[in-house]
Design a protein around this motif. Structure first.
Motif, PDB file in Angstrom:
ATOM      1  N   ARG A 159      -2.969   1.564   9.662  1.00  0.00           N
ATOM      2  CA  ARG A 159      -3.081   0.468  10.628  1.00  0.00           C
ATOM      3  C   ARG A 159      -3.870  -0.719  10.059  1.00  0.00           C
ATOM      4  NH1 ARG A 159      -1.424   0.719  15.748  1.00  0.00           N
ATOM      5  NH2 ARG A 159      -1.628   2.969  15.959  1.00  0.00           N
ATOM      6  N   PRO A 160      -5.017  -0.494   9.379  1.00  0.00           N
ATOM      7  CA  PRO A 160      -5.721  -1.644   8.793  1.00  0.00           C
ATOM      8  C   PRO A 160      -4.874  -2.417   7.776  1.00  0.00           C
ATOM      9  CG  PRO A 160      -7.199   0.238   8.903  1.00  0.00           C
ATOM     10  CD  PRO A 160      -5.829   0.737   9.275  1.00  0.00           C
ATOM     11  N   ALA A 161      -4.078  -1.698   6.973  1.00  0.00           N
ATOM     12  CA  ALA A 161      -3.217  -2.376   5.996  1.00  0.00           C
ATOM     13  C   ALA A 161      -2.163  -3.222   6.708  1.00  0.00           C
ATOM     14  CB  ALA A 161      -2.557  -1.358   5.075  1.00  0.00           C
ATOM     15  N   PRO A 180      -9.679  10.751   2.214  1.00  0.00           N
ATOM     16  CA  PRO A 180     -10.395  11.954   1.760  1.00  0.00           C
ATOM     17  C   PRO A 180     -10.144  13.163   2.676  1.00  0.00           C
ATOM     18  CG  PRO A 180     -11.790  10.036   1.469  1.00  0.00           C
ATOM     19  CD  PRO A 180     -10.576   9.566   2.213  1.00  0.00           C
ATOM     20  N   LEU A 181     -10.197  12.955   3.995  1.00  0.00           N
ATOM     21  CA  LEU A 181      -9.932  14.053   4.918  1.00  0.00           C
ATOM     22  C   LEU A 181      -8.503  14.560   4.767  1.00  0.00           C
ATOM     23  CD1 LEU A 181     -10.777  15.863   7.323  1.00  0.00           C
ATOM     24  CD2 LEU A 181      -9.930  14.042   8.827  1.00  0.00           C
ATOM     25  N   GLY A 182      -7.561  13.621   4.661  1.00  0.00           N
ATOM     26  CA  GLY A 182      -6.158  13.997   4.505  1.00  0.00           C
ATOM     27  C   GLY A 182      -5.907  14.815   3.252  1.00  0.00           C
ATOM     28  N   GLU A 183      -6.567  14.464   2.166  1.00  0.00           N
ATOM     29  CA  GLU A 183      -6.404  15.220   0.922  1.00  0.00           C
ATOM     30  C   GLU A 183      -7.005  16.628   1.052  1.00  0.00           C
ATOM     31  OE1 GLU A 183      -4.533  14.437  -1.669  1.00  0.00           O
ATOM     32  OE2 GLU A 183      -4.032  12.466  -0.839  1.00  0.00           O
ATOM     33  N   VAL A 237      -3.735   7.070   9.810  1.00  0.00           N
ATOM     34  CA  VAL A 237      -3.370   5.850  10.546  1.00  0.00           C
ATOM     35  C   VAL A 237      -4.610   5.016  10.831  1.00  0.00           C
ATOM     36  CG1 VAL A 237      -2.508   4.992  12.770  1.00  0.00           C
ATOM     37  CG2 VAL A 237      -1.228   6.738  11.510  1.00  0.00           C
ATOM     38  N   ASP A 238      -5.682   5.657  11.267  1.00  0.00           N
ATOM     39  CA  ASP A 238      -6.906   4.946  11.625  1.00  0.00           C
ATOM     40  C   ASP A 238      -7.574   4.292  10.411  1.00  0.00           C
ATOM     41  OD1 ASP A 238      -9.165   4.534  13.731  1.00  0.00           O
ATOM     42  OD2 ASP A 238     -10.177   5.384  11.976  1.00  0.00           O
ATOM     43  N   GLN A 239      -7.637   5.026   9.322  1.00  0.00           N
ATOM     44  CA  GLN A 239      -8.421   4.583   8.167  1.00  0.00           C
ATOM     45  C   GLN A 239      -7.620   3.731   7.185  1.00  0.00           C
ATOM     46  OE1 GLN A 239     -10.428   7.888   6.299  1.00  0.00           O
ATOM     47  NE2 GLN A 239     -11.352   6.617   4.722  1.00  0.00           N
ATOM     48  N   VAL A 295       0.876  -1.167   0.000  1.00  0.00           N
ATOM     49  CA  VAL A 295       0.000   0.000   0.000  1.00  0.00           C
ATOM     50  C   VAL A 295       0.916   1.220   0.000  1.00  0.00           C
ATOM     51  CG1 VAL A 295      -1.705   1.321   1.299  1.00  0.00           C
ATOM     52  CG2 VAL A 295      -1.849  -1.177   1.222  1.00  0.00           C
ATOM     53  N   THR A 296       0.837   2.029  -1.051  1.00  0.00           N
ATOM     54  CA  THR A 296       1.613   3.264  -1.089  1.00  0.00           C
ATOM     55  C   THR A 296       0.682   4.425  -0.776  1.00  0.00           C
ATOM     56  OG1 THR A 296       1.291   3.478  -3.472  1.00  0.00           O
ATOM     57  CG2 THR A 296       3.327   2.438  -2.745  1.00  0.00           C
ATOM     58  N   THR A 297       1.198   5.373  -0.002  1.00  0.00           N
ATOM     59  CA  THR A 297       0.390   6.504   0.395  1.00  0.00           C
ATOM     60  C   THR A 297       1.295   7.702   0.651  1.00  0.00           C
ATOM     61  OG1 THR A 297      -1.405   7.169   1.891  1.00  0.00           O
ATOM     62  CG2 THR A 297       0.372   5.819   2.841  1.00  0.00           C
ATOM     63  N   ARG A 298       0.689   8.829   0.984  1.00  0.00           N
ATOM     64  CA  ARG A 298       1.478  10.043   1.183  1.00  0.00           C
ATOM     65  C   ARG A 298       0.857  10.885   2.289  1.00  0.00           C
ATOM     66  NH1 ARG A 298      -0.166  14.105  -3.807  1.00  0.00           N
ATOM     67  NH2 ARG A 298      -2.354  14.351  -3.231  1.00  0.00           N
ATOM     68  N   GLU A 299       1.687  11.794   2.798  1.00  0.00           N
ATOM     69  CA  GLU A 299       1.193  12.758   3.774  1.00  0.00           C
ATOM     70  C   GLU A 299       1.631  14.158   3.373  1.00  0.00           C
ATOM     71  OE1 GLU A 299       1.925  11.846   7.843  1.00  0.00           O
ATOM     72  OE2 GLU A 299       0.480  10.223   7.780  1.00  0.00           O
TER      73      GLU A 299
END
Length: 196
Positions: A78-80, A41-44, A73-75, A32-36
């Protein structure tokens, strides 16, 4: 496994996240690749507000990043991890500590404490710091700069020094990589370091 990439804007983090994901997926790993800020949706929405909005006070900036991270982390993260996936994140807690805690002068410990609280202590096993000098990093950025990318060289110099400090504080998870090397060589070094 939880892996983060850190460094100045223009250091090559996004490229390396993509190359590492491709390599691990070829090895049969779910990635799972992601960014900060971002990843949800909230993060974006926070990303757009903080990077493309008007002036944001330093503590408001730190709090918005922390809020986006808590959701991330919550959405997503952590689930990944709980289902056994490897998560590769372009920026994480260390970015807030470097940019807001040290470069903006809010305090390393104060910003770290805030972020450790919102992520409930979740830190990566591996953090790759792509080191690159300020001038070269600035030269790699495109014409459309966000609010943080428009900061001056003095700010970027403080961020670079902050990352070096963090690498010294957390040697068990930090790997410092020469961000000026060829992308393929960097990718090989990062992949190799995961086997330690």
């Amino acid at each position: 496994m939880f892996i983060t990439l850190e460094g100045l804007d223009g250091s090559g983090k996004t490229t390396q996240a993509r190359l590492l994901a491709t390599r691990l997926e070829a090895d049969g790993v779910e990635v799972v690749t992601t960014r900060e800020p971002g990843g949800t949706p909230l993060g974006e929405q926070v990303r757009d507000l903080v990077l493309h909005g008007d002036y944001v006070a330093p503590w408001a900036e730190a709090a918005l990043y922390a809020a986006a991270r808590a959701q991330h982390v919550d959405q997503l993260i952590r689930p990944a991890l709980e289902r056994g996936a490897t998560v590769i994140c372009d920026r994480y807690v260390d970015s807030s500590v470097a940019y807001q805690g040290i470069a903006r002068g809010l305090g390393l410990e104060r910003v770290l404490e805030l972020n450790l609280a919102v992520v409930e202590g979740l830190l990566p096993e591996h953090t790759f710091l792509l080191e690159i000098d300020v001038a070269r990093a600035a030269g790699r950025m495109g014409a459309e700069l966000d609010r943080i990318e428009r900061e001056d060289d003095g700010f970027r110099t403080r961020v670079a020094a902050a990352y070096r400090k963090l690498a010294g504080m957390f040697p068990e998870r930090y790997v410092v990589v020469d961000g000026t090397a060829a992308p393929e060589a960097i990718a090989e070094e990062i992949h190799g370091a995961l086997g330690r």
